[in-house]
Design an enzyme around this catalytic site. Sequence first.
Site, PDB file in Angstrom:
ATOM      1  N   GLN A   1       0.848  -1.203   0.000  1.00 39.36           N
ATOM      2  CA  GLN A   1       0.000   0.000   0.000  1.00 39.36           C
ATOM      3  C   GLN A   1       0.884   1.253   0.000  1.00 39.36           C
ATOM      4  OE1 GLN A   1      -1.859   0.712   3.743  1.00 39.36           O
ATOM      5  NE2 GLN A   1      -3.481   2.006   2.925  1.00 39.36           N
TER       6      GLN A   1
ATOM      7  N   SER B   1       1.055   6.476   2.512  1.00 38.46           N
ATOM      8  CA  SER B   1       1.704   7.451   3.384  1.00 38.46           C
ATOM      9  C   SER B   1       2.954   8.047   2.743  1.00 38.46           C
ATOM     10  CB  SER B   1       2.114   6.788   4.702  1.00 38.46           C
ATOM     11  OG  SER B   1       1.001   6.226   5.339  1.00 38.46           O
TER      12      SER B   1
ATOM     13  N   SER C   1       4.599  -1.280   4.165  1.00 41.18           N
ATOM     14  CA  SER C   1       4.773  -2.661   4.622  1.00 41.18           C
ATOM     15  C   SER C   1       4.894  -3.606   3.427  1.00 41.18           C
ATOM     16  CB  SER C   1       3.570  -3.096   5.463  1.00 41.18           C
ATOM     17  OG  SER C   1       3.353  -2.188   6.505  1.00 41.18           O
TER      18      SER C   1
ATOM     19  N   GLU D   1      -9.400  -1.340   5.180  1.00 40.47           N
ATOM     20  CA  GLU D   1      -8.148  -1.541   5.920  1.00 40.47           C
ATOM     21  C   GLU D   1      -8.422  -1.740   7.407  1.00 40.47           C
ATOM     22  OE1 GLU D   1      -5.527   1.859   5.814  1.00 40.47           O
ATOM     23  OE2 GLU D   1      -3.818   0.671   6.470  1.00 40.47           O
TER      24      GLU D   1
ATOM     25  N   GLU E   1      -6.021   8.274  17.618  1.00 39.07           N
ATOM     26  CA  GLU E   1      -6.662   9.587  17.784  1.00 39.07           C
ATOM     27  C   GLU E   1      -7.674   9.828  16.655  1.00 39.07           C
ATOM     28  OE1 GLU E   1      -3.378   9.082  17.926  1.00 39.07           O
ATOM     29  OE2 GLU E   1      -2.998   9.458  20.047  1.00 39.07           O
TER      30      GLU E   1
HETATM   31  C1  LIG Z   1       3.730  -0.824  11.438  1.00 39.85           C
HETATM   32  C2  LIG Z   1       3.232   0.181  10.450  1.00 39.85           C
HETATM   33  C3  LIG Z   1       2.936  -0.198   9.164  1.00 39.85           C
HETATM   34  C4  LIG Z   1       2.493   0.738   8.240  1.00 39.85           C
HETATM   35  N1  LIG Z   1       2.244   0.327   6.952  1.00 39.85           N
HETATM   36  C5  LIG Z   1       1.861   1.231   6.028  1.00 39.85           C
HETATM   37  C6  LIG Z   1       1.674   0.829   4.663  1.00 39.85           C
HETATM   38  O1  LIG Z   1       1.859  -0.328   4.313  1.00 39.85           O
HETATM   39  N2  LIG Z   1       1.328   1.759   3.768  1.00 39.85           N
HETATM   40  C7  LIG Z   1       1.115   3.070   4.112  1.00 39.85           C
HETATM   41  O2  LIG Z   1       0.764   3.852   3.235  1.00 39.85           O
HETATM   42  N3  LIG Z   1       1.300   3.489   5.383  1.00 39.85           N
HETATM   43  C8  LIG Z   1       1.663   2.605   6.346  1.00 39.85           C
HETATM   44  N4  LIG Z   1       1.874   3.011   7.643  1.00 39.85           N
HETATM   45  C9  LIG Z   1       1.777   4.433   7.948  1.00 39.85           C
HETATM   46  C10 LIG Z   1       0.559   4.806   8.772  1.00 39.85           C
HETATM   47  O3  LIG Z   1      -0.623   4.690   8.039  1.00 39.85           O
HETATM   48  C11 LIG Z   1       0.783   6.260   9.237  1.00 39.85           C
HETATM   49  O4  LIG Z   1       1.920   6.236  10.084  1.00 39.85           O
HETATM   50  C12 LIG Z   1      -0.391   6.800   9.995  1.00 39.85           C
HETATM   51  O5  LIG Z   1      -1.477   7.007   9.153  1.00 39.85           O
HETATM   52  C13 LIG Z   1      -0.067   8.124  10.713  1.00 39.85           C
HETATM   53  O6  LIG Z   1       0.551   9.026   9.877  1.00 39.85           O
HETATM   54  P1  LIG Z   1       1.905   9.745  10.308  1.00 39.85           P
HETATM   55  O7  LIG Z   1       2.861   8.697  10.746  1.00 39.85           O
HETATM   56  O8  LIG Z   1       2.291  10.653   9.219  1.00 39.85           O
HETATM   57  O9  LIG Z   1       1.537  10.583  11.610  1.00 39.85           O
HETATM   58  P2  LIG Z   1       0.757  12.007  11.665  1.00 39.85           P
HETATM   59  O10 LIG Z   1      -0.436  11.965  10.787  1.00 39.85           O
HETATM   60  O11 LIG Z   1       1.790  13.062  11.407  1.00 39.85           O
HETATM   61  O12 LIG Z   1       0.310  12.019  13.147  1.00 39.85           O
HETATM   62  C14 LIG Z   1       1.184  12.339  14.239  1.00 39.85           C
HETATM   63  C15 LIG Z   1       0.350  12.361  15.507  1.00 39.85           C
HETATM   64  O13 LIG Z   1      -0.651  13.404  15.402  1.00 39.85           O
HETATM   65  C16 LIG Z   1      -1.938  12.869  15.605  1.00 39.85           C
HETATM   66  N5  LIG Z   1      -2.918  13.538  14.729  1.00 39.85           N
HETATM   67  C17 LIG Z   1      -2.768  13.812  13.413  1.00 39.85           C
HETATM   68  N6  LIG Z   1      -3.879  14.408  12.934  1.00 39.85           N
HETATM   69  C18 LIG Z   1      -4.763  14.475  13.964  1.00 39.85           C
HETATM   70  C19 LIG Z   1      -6.107  14.956  14.085  1.00 39.85           C
HETATM   71  N7  LIG Z   1      -6.771  15.477  13.050  1.00 39.85           N
HETATM   72  N8  LIG Z   1      -6.705  14.854  15.304  1.00 39.85           N
HETATM   73  C20 LIG Z   1      -6.040  14.319  16.371  1.00 39.85           C
HETATM   74  N9  LIG Z   1      -4.762  13.848  16.309  1.00 39.85           N
HETATM   75  C21 LIG Z   1      -4.150  13.910  15.121  1.00 39.85           C
HETATM   76  C22 LIG Z   1      -1.832  11.404  15.256  1.00 39.85           C
HETATM   77  O14 LIG Z   1      -2.827  10.636  15.892  1.00 39.85           O
HETATM   78  C23 LIG Z   1      -0.430  11.061  15.745  1.00 39.85           C
HETATM   79  O15 LIG Z   1      -0.442  10.785  17.116  1.00 39.85           O
HETATM   80  C24 LIG Z   1       2.320   2.097   8.591  1.00 39.85           C
HETATM   81  C25 LIG Z   1       2.615   2.489   9.915  1.00 39.85           C
HETATM   82  C26 LIG Z   1       3.071   1.556  10.828  1.00 39.85           C
HETATM   83  C27 LIG Z   1       3.370   2.018  12.219  1.00 39.85           C
END
Ligand SMILES: Cc1cc2nc3c(=O)[nH]c(=O)nc-3n(C[C@H](O)[C@H](O)[C@H](O)COP(=O)(O)OP(=O)(O)OC[C@H]3O[C@@H](n4cnc5c(N)ncnc54)[C@H](O)[C@@H]3O)c2cc1C
Length: 397
Positions: free
Chosen positions: A116, A119, A151, A234, A367
């Site tokens: 996928q 991100s 992933s 998902e 969140e």
């Molecule tokens: C083990 C693992 C596997 C993954 N696999 C994939 C994959 O295969 N493909 C893929 O595309 N992605 C993947 N991801 C990524 C995952 O989808 C993102 O990490 C996730 O959506 C959060 O985005 P970010 O890391 O940019 O954090 P951010 O969006 O920057 O968030 C940072 C913090 O701010 C908080 N926050 C952000 N916006 C808000 C809001 N509006 N209200 C309240 N709180 C908020 C979040 O909850 C978090 O605590 C994976 C992540 C992990 C940990």
Amino acid sequence: MSSATPVHADVLDRVTAFLAAHDPASTGRGEFLRARFDAGLAWVNYPEGLGGLGAPGTAQAVVDGAFAAAGAPTNEPDRIGIGLGMAAPTILAFGTDEQKQRYLRPLWTGEEVWCQLFSEPGAGSDLAALGTRAVREGDTWIVNGQKVWTSMAHEARWGILVTRTDPDVPKHKGMTYFICDMHAPGVEVRPLRQITGEAEFNEVFLVDVQLPDALRLGDVGDGWRVATTTLMSERVAIGGQSLPREGGIIGVLTALWRERPELRTSGLHSAVLQAWVEAEVARIAGERLRQQLAAGAPGPEGSAAKLAFASLNQSVSGLALELLGEEALTYEDWTLRRPISADFTGRSPGYSYLRAKGNSIEGGTSEILRTIVAERVLGMPPEIRVDKDVAWRDLPR
Ligand SMILES: Cc1cc2nc3c(=O)[nH]c(=O)nc-3n(C[C@H](O)[C@H](O)[C@H](O)COP(=O)(O)OP(=O)(O)OC[C@H]3O[C@@H](n4cnc5c(N)ncnc54)[C@H](O)[C@@H]3O)c2cc1C
């Protein structure tokens, strides 16, 4: 249980006939799985000709149970979770007939693994902020950008990819969704090492990657709508698996409790009982959700299941370490491995504890999911947002 309905009985008859014609003991694994798909006994709720029978989703458990009882090979669902749980429902909903015919069969048999590509370094919860550009040149799209946390990209033959095709319109309107050929020139997959020591996910660089228009999924500019279908699926895929009692992470804890009586303390006894009850409630609620899903597409309730899954995995894996005491301070092995599947429970308690940290981030952070549950399931007043855009992994109203 409803396993005695006429539809279930009919499906079971088909499984029996299939097994009579394809002995699992003497048929090769690939041949068996392809034939099972062609007989409509893969995902029985899918249409005929695409691995299904157009049967109610409730019949799936009956079919899977009968194949398991016969010792039939599986398609190793843990290895192909993104394909089964996210790519397939999206292809089914938005793919052309040619795309459905081409991709669904090897996806289900596990011959082609999917990843996928959503991100990005600057777009996670707010997926619509993504910057990976796709520019059309005749019948080809030229893609440039960077994806992250991908992933299983190191195993994948195909990826589901969201791109920006029009930067001049509001961000949710300028996105287009593609199937990305992970073997195309310009696709570079680099490992990202995790807290577990392994590199289950990756960063993926896309440099002048050429994707034929035939790989576009949905209309140009409709990528946000296609992506929300993936995201709703998902959450159910991550948090909504059917489990037996004490299946999942709670089984790791109860096995320790039973097999290592010397570790028990009275304080932990009540904590283990409490965890058992919470896990059982989540399991039964998940069962109800699956029955609702069998009657329709996933809705916001899937967010609650994913939320419960993440919180239980973290608290229960922590409890297992508490039980182990000093032993928990040792760790199996820090070798940088490239796993072929995400394994939340089949490893050591230390691994489960560390891997569970990601559960409240992957597939939508807790969140974001709490906001969805509050607004879409409980009907509470919407959160005040600085702009009028819905956040990523929120759903269109
Ligand atoms: C083990 C693992 C596997 C993954 N696999 C994939 C994959 O295969 N493909 C893929 O595309 N992605 C993947 N991801 C990524 C995952 O989808 C993102 O990490 C996730 O959506 C959060 O985005 P970010 O890391 O940019 O954090 P951010 O969006 O920057 O968030 C940072 C913090 O701010 C908080 N926050 C952000 N916006 C808000 C809001 N509006 N209200 C309240 N709180 C908020 C979040 O909850 C978090 O605590 C994976 C992540 C992990 C940990």
